[in-house]
Design a protein around this motif. Structure first.
Motif, PDB file in Angstrom:
ATOM      1  N   ASN A 163       0.614  -1.207  -0.290  1.00  0.00           N
ATOM      2  CA  ASN A 163       0.017  -0.076   0.083  1.00  0.00           C
ATOM      3  C   ASN A 163       0.851   1.304   0.074  1.00  0.00           C
ATOM      4  O   ASN A 163       0.174   2.368   0.241  1.00  0.00           O
ATOM      5  N   GLY A 164       1.902   1.245  -0.427  1.00  0.00           N
ATOM      6  CA  GLY A 164       2.879   2.344  -0.567  1.00  0.00           C
ATOM      7  C   GLY A 164       4.048   2.601   0.436  1.00  0.00           C
ATOM      8  O   GLY A 164       4.790   3.549   0.296  1.00  0.00           O
ATOM      9  N   GLY A 165       3.935   1.775   1.639  1.00  0.00           N
ATOM     10  CA  GLY A 165       5.108   1.915   2.542  1.00  0.00           C
ATOM     11  C   GLY A 165       6.380   1.344   2.224  1.00  0.00           C
ATOM     12  O   GLY A 165       6.666   0.272   2.525  1.00  0.00           O
ATOM     13  N   LYS A 166       7.208   2.132   1.228  1.00  0.00           N
ATOM     14  CA  LYS A 166       8.131   1.317   0.565  1.00  0.00           C
ATOM     15  C   LYS A 166       9.535   1.421   1.410  1.00  0.00           C
ATOM     16  O   LYS A 166      10.577   0.551   1.283  1.00  0.00           O
ATOM     17  N   SER A 167       9.746   2.479   2.001  1.00  0.00           N
ATOM     18  CA  SER A 167      11.284   2.572   2.855  1.00  0.00           C
ATOM     19  C   SER A 167      10.811   2.425   4.176  1.00  0.00           C
ATOM     20  O   SER A 167      10.159   3.021   4.925  1.00  0.00           O
ATOM     21  N   TRP A 168      11.787   1.463   4.889  1.00  0.00           N
ATOM     22  CA  TRP A 168      11.572   0.919   6.339  1.00  0.00           C
ATOM     23  C   TRP A 168      12.819   1.171   7.132  1.00  0.00           C
ATOM     24  O   TRP A 168      13.784   1.165   6.592  1.00  0.00           O
ATOM     25  N   PHE A 169      12.761   1.364   8.302  1.00  0.00           N
ATOM     26  CA  PHE A 169      13.662   1.429   9.316  1.00  0.00           C
ATOM     27  C   PHE A 169      13.135   0.616  10.417  1.00  0.00           C
ATOM     28  O   PHE A 169      12.114   0.899  10.701  1.00  0.00           O
ATOM     29  N   PHE A 170      14.110  -0.343  11.220  1.00  0.00           N
ATOM     30  CA  PHE A 170      13.556  -1.021  12.034  1.00  0.00           C
ATOM     31  C   PHE A 170      14.061  -0.817  13.483  1.00  0.00           C
ATOM     32  O   PHE A 170      15.360  -0.242  13.697  1.00  0.00           O
ATOM     33  N   LEU A 171      13.250  -0.669  14.506  1.00  0.00           N
ATOM     34  CA  LEU A 171      13.558  -0.502  16.061  1.00  0.00           C
ATOM     35  C   LEU A 171      13.435  -1.750  16.484  1.00  0.00           C
ATOM     36  O   LEU A 171      12.265  -2.489  16.713  1.00  0.00           O
ATOM     37  N   VAL A 172      14.420  -2.446  17.123  1.00  0.00           N
ATOM     38  CA  VAL A 172      14.491  -4.063  17.304  1.00  0.00           C
ATOM     39  C   VAL A 172      14.904  -4.189  18.919  1.00  0.00           C
ATOM     40  O   VAL A 172      15.858  -3.743  19.179  1.00  0.00           O
ATOM     41  N   ALA A 173      13.831  -5.163  19.383  1.00  0.00           N
ATOM     42  CA  ALA A 173      14.306  -5.584  20.803  1.00  0.00           C
ATOM     43  C   ALA A 173      15.549  -6.415  20.417  1.00  0.00           C
ATOM     44  O   ALA A 173      15.606  -7.502  19.536  1.00  0.00           O
ATOM     45  N   ASP A 174      16.674  -6.349  21.063  1.00  0.00           N
ATOM     46  CA  ASP A 174      18.028  -7.024  21.064  1.00  0.00           C
ATOM     47  C   ASP A 174      18.097  -8.437  21.745  1.00  0.00           C
ATOM     48  O   ASP A 174      18.867  -8.555  22.574  1.00  0.00           O
ATOM     49  N   TYR A 175      17.134  -9.262  21.282  1.00  0.00           N
ATOM     50  CA  TYR A 175      17.287 -10.671  21.751  1.00  0.00           C
ATOM     51  C   TYR A 175      16.701 -11.700  20.451  1.00  0.00           C
ATOM     52  O   TYR A 175      16.039 -11.065  19.475  1.00  0.00           O
ATOM     53  N   ALA A 176      16.433 -12.936  20.805  1.00  0.00           N
ATOM     54  CA  ALA A 176      16.206 -13.777  19.768  1.00  0.00           C
ATOM     55  C   ALA A 176      14.979 -13.344  18.865  1.00  0.00           C
ATOM     56  O   ALA A 176      14.792 -13.381  17.598  1.00  0.00           O
ATOM     57  N   PHE A 177      13.915 -12.926  19.761  1.00  0.00           N
ATOM     58  CA  PHE A 177      12.825 -12.469  18.981  1.00  0.00           C
ATOM     59  C   PHE A 177      12.745 -11.493  18.028  1.00  0.00           C
ATOM     60  O   PHE A 177      12.511 -11.330  16.972  1.00  0.00           O
ATOM     61  N   GLY A 178      13.226 -10.428  18.615  1.00  0.00           N
ATOM     62  CA  GLY A 178      13.493  -9.084  17.894  1.00  0.00           C
ATOM     63  C   GLY A 178      14.184  -9.210  16.669  1.00  0.00           C
ATOM     64  O   GLY A 178      13.904  -8.618  15.553  1.00  0.00           O
ATOM     65  N   GLN A 179      15.211 -10.088  16.721  1.00  0.00           N
ATOM     66  CA  GLN A 179      16.147 -10.353  15.378  1.00  0.00           C
ATOM     67  C   GLN A 179      15.564 -11.210  14.668  1.00  0.00           C
ATOM     68  O   GLN A 179      15.748 -10.928  13.239  1.00  0.00           O
ATOM     69  N   ALA A 180      14.623 -12.048  15.027  1.00  0.00           N
ATOM     70  CA  ALA A 180      14.028 -12.886  13.825  1.00  0.00           C
ATOM     71  C   ALA A 180      13.070 -12.321  13.276  1.00  0.00           C
ATOM     72  O   ALA A 180      12.603 -12.315  12.143  1.00  0.00           O
ATOM     73  N   LEU A 181      12.374 -11.311  14.129  1.00  0.00           N
ATOM     74  CA  LEU A 181      11.204 -10.546  13.574  1.00  0.00           C
ATOM     75  C   LEU A 181      11.676  -9.377  12.525  1.00  0.00           C
ATOM     76  O   LEU A 181      11.194  -9.226  11.416  1.00  0.00           O
ATOM     77  N   GLU A 182      13.021  -8.873  12.794  1.00  0.00           N
ATOM     78  CA  GLU A 182      13.572  -7.903  11.886  1.00  0.00           C
ATOM     79  C   GLU A 182      14.154  -8.713  10.614  1.00  0.00           C
ATOM     80  O   GLU A 182      13.734  -8.163   9.300  1.00  0.00           O
ATOM     81  N   ARG A 183      14.529  -9.841  10.842  1.00  0.00           N
ATOM     82  CA  ARG A 183      15.004 -10.664   9.589  1.00  0.00           C
ATOM     83  C   ARG A 183      13.844 -10.999   8.764  1.00  0.00           C
ATOM     84  O   ARG A 183      13.867 -10.696   7.595  1.00  0.00           O
ATOM     85  N   ASP A 184      12.557 -11.616   9.552  1.00  0.00           N
ATOM     86  CA  ASP A 184      11.619 -11.961   8.600  1.00  0.00           C
ATOM     87  C   ASP A 184      10.949 -10.761   7.718  1.00  0.00           C
ATOM     88  O   ASP A 184      10.403 -10.936   6.738  1.00  0.00           O
ATOM     89  N   ALA A 185      10.743  -9.684   8.710  1.00  0.00           N
ATOM     90  CA  ALA A 185      10.160  -8.502   8.070  1.00  0.00           C
ATOM     91  C   ALA A 185      10.735  -7.900   7.015  1.00  0.00           C
ATOM     92  O   ALA A 185      10.196  -7.468   5.650  1.00  0.00           O
ATOM     93  N   SER A 186      12.108  -7.866   7.231  1.00  0.00           N
ATOM     94  CA  SER A 186      12.935  -7.199   6.215  1.00  0.00           C
ATOM     95  C   SER A 186      12.807  -8.013   4.898  1.00  0.00           C
ATOM     96  O   SER A 186      12.920  -7.383   3.756  1.00  0.00           O
ATOM     97  N   GLY A 187      12.848  -9.397   4.898  1.00  0.00           N
ATOM     98  CA  GLY A 187      12.701 -10.059   3.609  1.00  0.00           C
ATOM     99  C   GLY A 187      11.400  -9.918   3.015  1.00  0.00           C
ATOM    100  O   GLY A 187      11.314  -9.964   1.925  1.00  0.00           O
TER     101      GLY A 187
END
Length: 400
Positions: A158-182
């Motif tokens: 829907n047009g949100g093409k550029s992203w920046f992530f605020l990430v909780a620095d443990y397994a969950f946050g890192q996995a969520l950043e990885r999957d969402a970036s993909g």
């Protein structure tokens, strides 16, 4: 006198045999009772498990079920120590909740070693049904793949093409950043950067300033619970939305919306596994739960604790014992599609992933809410086949 005794003895034997016939089961709820995830799990998770036990009617199904609970303090070493003690000295057969991915990843190997069962109903990393899968674990409710593909794909398309992530620095946050970036990249978007913060951060000022400076259209919040709430509050204080940027809560719970209030949260898109006001069955559960919890309606993790416990008890009944954890999990898989009252049709795959619908929802405006916890508009129901990662893509060693 002798004839009287002959009549009594068989009755006594029958009573004793009936007592012996009850299969003992002990459920251990390892939850966050006092920290930033206590609203989404905590005592509410314990109550949800109790409701599942009551609804299963153990005595009528040949089971005797006990429950024990403890506070993990969101620390893997404390959670692992509690689990080991419960297995070795308390006779616990199954663990429920497990509030962080780091805890679940730490406890999973112990559960396999002891041939017990873990029902991950409150942890998110998709690795739990990927490279860290075991024959003794089931991942219920949600995961980082499902969350990122629901919310991330919708916003990017829907047009949100550029992203920046605020990430909780443990397994969950890192996995969520990885999957969402993909997902963002797969849908034609770009990731301009990210910043990581410690679990249970109180001051998000510096992190929000970095997000603002990125000039990204979308600030993806790859955190949860109190961290997400504090991120959103700080973003409002710094005028992030007024500057043209938007927030995407990659993991938001109904308790977070309640804390924020609809005035602050209105318009947020999020993906959830459960909404209490979805249909008649979810409403009935939500109202029963709220009556026991001071008017608070259930989060998706509390709903997950209920449903996973029901499915587990049915599998124990089918196998006749709770002592062989891998056999019980196999029975959960072999049960085929479960007509779950809260999540709809649910199947459990060989990688331990419980597959069910997910919901893409939008937070209502204050004037649209007509009753307590009437917070969501369902934008789309994501069918089970699309809601979770394909079986052959997770790297689970159990998948042939």
């Amino acid at each position: 006198m002798l004839r009287f005794c002959l009549r009594v003895v068989p009755f006594a034997m029958m009573a004793t045999t009936a007592a012996w016939a009850e299969t003992p089961v002990k459920v251990g709820v390892l939850a966050d009772m006092s920290g930033l995830y206590s609203d989404i799990g905590g005592q509410g998770a314990v109550d949800a498990v109790r409701m599942a036990i009551e609804d299963f009617k153990p005595a009528a199904n040949g089971l005797k079920v006990d429950i024990i609970s403890a506070d993990t303090q969101n620390k893997p070493d404390i959670a692992t120590g509690l689990a080991r003690k419960w297995f070795d000295t308390e006779g616990v057969d199954v663990l429920v909740d497990l509030p962080t991915s780091a805890i679940s990843l730490a406890v999973g190997s112990l559960v396999k070693e002891k041939n017990k069962v873990a029902l991950y109903t409150a942890s998110a990393s998709s690795d739990l049904s990927g490279k860290a899968c075991t024959p003794n674990t089931v991942h219920w409710t949600y995961d980082t793949w499902a969350l990122s593909h629901g919310t991330g794909a919708a916003i990017t398309k829907n047009g949100g093409k550029s992203w920046f992530f605020l990430v909780a620095d443990y397994a969950f946050g890192q996995a969520l950043e990885r999957d969402a970036s993909g997902v963002v990249k797969a849908n034609g978007g770009t990731v301009l950067g990210s910043v990581r913060h410690p679990l249970d951060t109180k001051d998000f000022s510096s992190f929000i300033l970095q997000a603002q400076a990125s000039k990204a259209q979308i600030i993806g919040l790859a955190n949860g619970g109190g961290d997400t709430v504090n991120s959103i509050k700080t973003a409002a204080e710094f005028g992030l939305l007024q500057g043209g940027q938007k927030l995407a809560g990659m993991l938001l719970f109904i308790s977070d919306i309640h804390t924020l209030g609809l005035k602050s949260a209105q318009g947020l898109l999020l993906t959830t596994a459960f909404y209490w006001d979805y249909d008649e069955k979810t409403r009935a559960f939500g109202e029963r739960f709220a009556a026991r919890n001071g008017g608070k309606y259930p989060s998706m993790t509390q709903a997950g604790a209920y449903s996973a416990t029901l499915a587990y008890l049915a599998a124990v009944k089918a196998t006749g014992s709770a002592k062989d954890g891998a056999a019980v999990v196999k029975a959960m898989r072999d049960a085929g599609p479960i007509n779950d009252p809260l999540f709809g049709e649910t199947t459990i795959r060989v990688d331990g992933r419980a597959v069910h619908r997910m919901l893409l929802v939008e937070v209502k405006k204050p004037e649209e809410s007509k009753k307590p916890f009437d917070y969501y508009k369902v934008v789309a129901t994501i069918p089970p086949a699309e809601a979770f990662r394909p079986l052959n893509e997770g790297g689970c060693p159990l998948v042939k």
